[in-house]
Motif scaffolding. Structure first.
Motif, PDB file in Angstrom:
ATOM      1  N   ILE A   1      76.239  32.940  29.761  1.00 32.14           N
ATOM      2  CA  ILE A   1      75.235  32.956  30.847  1.00 32.14           C
ATOM      3  C   ILE A   1      75.462  31.731  31.722  1.00 32.14           C
ATOM      4  O   ILE A   1      75.506  30.598  31.209  1.00 32.14           O
TER       5      ILE A   1
ATOM      6  N   ASP B   1      78.163  35.439  23.789  1.00 34.86           N
ATOM      7  CA  ASP B   1      76.942  36.146  24.181  1.00 34.86           C
ATOM      8  C   ASP B   1      75.742  35.763  23.316  1.00 34.86           C
ATOM      9  O   ASP B   1      74.597  36.052  23.679  1.00 34.86           O
TER      10      ASP B   1
ATOM     11  N   ARG C   1      72.709  34.088  24.862  1.00 26.05           N
ATOM     12  CA  ARG C   1      71.556  34.813  25.439  1.00 26.05           C
ATOM     13  C   ARG C   1      70.362  34.737  24.489  1.00 26.05           C
ATOM     14  O   ARG C   1      69.220  34.680  24.932  1.00 26.05           O
TER      15      ARG C   1
ATOM     16  N   LYS D   1      69.025  31.206  24.611  1.00 24.42           N
ATOM     17  CA  LYS D   1      68.168  31.014  25.791  1.00 24.42           C
ATOM     18  C   LYS D   1      66.744  31.457  25.471  1.00 24.42           C
ATOM     19  O   LYS D   1      65.764  30.759  25.795  1.00 24.42           O
ATOM     20  N   TRP D   2      66.588  32.588  24.775  1.00 24.39           N
ATOM     21  CA  TRP D   2      65.241  33.071  24.411  1.00 24.39           C
ATOM     22  C   TRP D   2      64.572  32.083  23.443  1.00 24.39           C
ATOM     23  O   TRP D   2      63.388  31.776  23.579  1.00 24.39           O
TER      24      TRP D   2
ATOM     25  N   ILE E   1      65.813  39.427  26.920  1.00 21.20           N
ATOM     26  CA  ILE E   1      67.138  38.829  26.722  1.00 21.20           C
ATOM     27  C   ILE E   1      68.109  39.503  27.681  1.00 21.20           C
ATOM     28  O   ILE E   1      68.215  40.745  27.682  1.00 21.20           O
ATOM     29  N   ASP E   2      68.809  38.706  28.492  1.00 25.83           N
ATOM     30  CA  ASP E   2      69.757  39.291  29.451  1.00 25.83           C
ATOM     31  C   ASP E   2      70.824  40.051  28.667  1.00 25.83           C
ATOM     32  O   ASP E   2      71.397  39.502  27.731  1.00 25.83           O
TER      33      ASP E   2
ATOM     34  N   PRO F   1      74.327  41.577  27.693  1.00 24.14           N
ATOM     35  CA  PRO F   1      75.749  41.346  27.975  1.00 24.14           C
ATOM     36  C   PRO F   1      76.425  42.629  28.436  1.00 24.14           C
ATOM     37  O   PRO F   1      75.890  43.715  28.200  1.00 24.14           O
TER      38      PRO F   1
END
Ligand code: OXD
Ligand code: MN
Length: 609
Positions: free
Chosen positions: A280, A517, A520, A523-524, A549-550, A552
């Motif tokens: 990200i 990945d 991600r 990040k959360w 969650i973005d 992938p």
């Protein structure tokens, strides 16, 4: 420096006592210098125990092949010799300490004949850190000395810190292969037969005695034996945590940093997570440690973590520029390789390195080997548990504070394992004790890191500490609860998460790409720590909403739903397994809080049906 220069009477007396028992030809004190490191490597190159690698491709690197019987930690030969079996608990092998000492004294008697005894003063953790501990390893293996010089801080500075009466943990090691008059190893890795191998911890006296193996955690006694098995006992007594955890630093695009520790059973990718390159944009991950974390409450009540090690003892197979570029870079110079394959131009190669074997190579058994991808039964050229021992400071993504003596404040703790089904990609514990519950039920599919457990099965590995806890695991759960209760407020405690990168579809396809990945998910986790994450309350804990969650590339919304839905029936089976096969092992040592947590989980799952 010789023994007579050492002013620490207890240390000198101990060395003399061991020398009298083991009768080495001579004694060398390790000063930690590059000169001594180089001389020992030279000695082993000349005696055929290792080969130097291509100076242009792998400067300062060597390759050792071990004996085929000595390739991994041996859990069935690892003992916690506590005063009683109950203190060792249901997950450890126990032998009465007096009996074990008598047996091992018999083995140690005369065992260093024809060899040099090395005395290695070492520090686990930055020199002089209030969280660090000092040890002294006696060994008859030069390979161990070179590895300890990379994995720990060795030498004169440690002796200075010890002064005349400083505390140290005595660690005794022998490969268990005395040499007769005129006999040499003949270029063969020395070790003892399996039934004579003993990896023994004496928690009451805080001693380590290891005999018969020269490999990894069996022989580099600062690592699993001291920094985990003995340190858990010290940590219990002193009110802190000694854990099988990586430590990473994650920085947001806004420049805010948080420190995260994570416990996964052996061979679940701790080194890869510790060194990941985020996919990200704008996020950054840096490494503090890849295997062990010591976490102590600071004056503000937060947990501060140090990495007690100074190097990485990483699994080579599967390490590629794609899976872990940073580990490859760390191991590109001044590194000791063990049991990988040797190419014609004296470089290394292993399965999963990212390219085919360049022509004929020499496999880890010393035989010519040519890759044949059509032959599915072809034995690997590198042993599945082959390793690189690399200085941590060489890692391009090492965080500048990795040697901060005060440690780094931990915001989040992750638990996880290889779970093809049931366990979602990530969920967060409701509170500290719920997090302890999640740690206590960690389970993972077994891979190759240990010799004596069948690959492919799932074993419960609480806190990823099954082979590493130096006392009754039930009491260890209680200790975790107590560390939480001792915090001045719940707010200062790290949030606890359970992650699973290893979910598969019914057809066996990976649902999540993993590696970079996983940022991600980090990040959360980061957002949860700041209270800004998108969350949903579920029967198993707090989970991300499906869009939190973005995604992938290649992961569909359906995949994401599968990764983030609570599999109620799967979890009820999990509860059943914990209730019948896991928790009963701990008997009266199982904290009541955890038994209640299991009841609550079952009730919430049933209510959600
Ligand atoms: C290791 C292990 O070597 O956990 O780190 O087995
Ligand atoms: Mn480990």
């Amino acid at each position: 420096m010789t023994l007579t220069d050492i002013k620490h009477k207890k240390l000198v007396d101990w060395v003399n006592e061991i020398a009298k028992m083991t009768t080495p030809d001579n004694i060398v004190i390790c000063n930690g210098s590059q000169k001594q490191y180089d001389e020992l490597i030279e000695l082993q190159v000349n005696s055929g125990l290792c080969v130097r690698l291509n100076e242009e491709k792998k400067p300062g690197c060597v390759l050792f092949d071990s004996d085929p019987s000595d390739v991994a930690r041996v859990e069935k030969r690892t003992f916690i010799a506590a005063p009683t079996a109950e203190e060792a608990g249901p997950t450890n092998n126990w032998i009465d300490p007096a009996e074990l000492k008598a047996t091992m004294t018999g083995l140690y008697t005369g065992c260093m004949k024809g060899r040099t005894m090395y005395v290695i003063p070492f520090s686990m953790g930055p020199l002089g850190s209030p969280i660090s501990k000092l040890g002294v390893e006696i060994t008859d293996s030069a390979y161990v000395v070179n590895n300890m010089m990379i994995m720990t801080r060795v030498g004169d500075k440690v002796l200075e810190l010890l002064g005349t009466d400083g505390e140290f943990i005595p660690c005794l090691h022998s490969v268990g292969k005395p040499l007769q008059e005129g006999e040499t190893d003949g270029g063969k890795w020395p070790c003892a037969p399996m039934d004579d191998k003993y990896i023994s911890q004496f928690p009451a006296t805080r001693e380590i005695w290891s005999y018969g193996s020269g490999y990894g955690g069996n022989a580099l006694l600062g690592k699993k034996c001291l920094a985990l098995r003995i340190a858990t006992v010290i940590a219990r007594d002193e009110g802190w945590l000694a854990e099988h955890m990586l430590i990473l630093k994650v920085t947001s695009p806004e420049g805010e940093s948080k420190y995260v520790t994570a416990a996964f059973p052996s061979a679940c990718g701790k080194t890869n997570l510790a060194m990941l390159i985020p996919t990200i944009p704008g996020w950054k991950v840096q490494t503090i440690g890849d295997d062990i974390a010591w976490m102590k409450p600071g004056a503000d009540g937060r947990l501060y973590a140090i990495n007690p090690e100074a190097g990485f003892f990483g699994v080579a197979p599967g390490t590629s520029a794609q899976s872990n570029y940073n580990a490859l870079a760390a191991a590109s110079k001044n590194t000791i390789f063990t049991n990988v394959a040797l190419t014609a131009d004296k470089d290394v190669w292993w399965e999963g390195i990212g390219y085919d074997a360049p022509g004929e190579v020499i496999d880890w058994n010393g035989n010519p080997w040519t890759q044949n991808k059509a032959d599915k039964s072809q034995k690997p050229a590198a042993h599945p548990n082959s390793r690189f021992t690399a200085p941590a400071g060489q890692c391009p993504c090492i965080a500048e504070e990795w040697e901060d003596p005060n440690g780094v404040p931990v915001s989040a703790i992750l638990f996880g394992g290889r779970r093809p089904s049931t366990i979602p990609l990530v969920h967060m514990a409701r509170n500290w004790n719920h997090g302890v519950f999640l740690g206590s039920i960690v389970g993972s599919e077994v891979t190759a890191a240990t010799l004596d457990v069948k690959a492919g099965t799932i074993r419960r590995d609480p806190f990823a500490m099954l082979p590493f806890c130096g006392y009754n695991m039930g009491d260890y759960f209680k200790h975790w609860i107590e560390v939480g209760a001792a915090a001045p407020s719940a707010d200062v405690l790290p949030k606890i998460f359970y992650v699973n990168w290893f979910r598969k579809t019914a057809e066996g396809k990976w649902l999540w790409p993993g590696y970079g990945d996983n940022s991600r998910v980090l990040k959360w986790v980061f957002e949860c720590c700041n209270g800004t994450a998108k969350t949903v309350d579920t029967p198993i804990g707090i989970m991300p909403t499906v869009d939190a969650i973005d995604r992938p590339e290649g992961v569909t919304e359906e995949d994401m739903k599968a990764l983030l839905t609570v599999d109620v029936d799967g979890w009820l089976k999990e509860v059943e397994d914990i209730r019948t096969n896991h928790y009963p092992k701990f008997g009266s040592h199982l904290p009541q809080e955890l038994a209640e947590m299991l009841d609550t989980l079952e009730a919430s799952l049933k209510a959600s049906k």
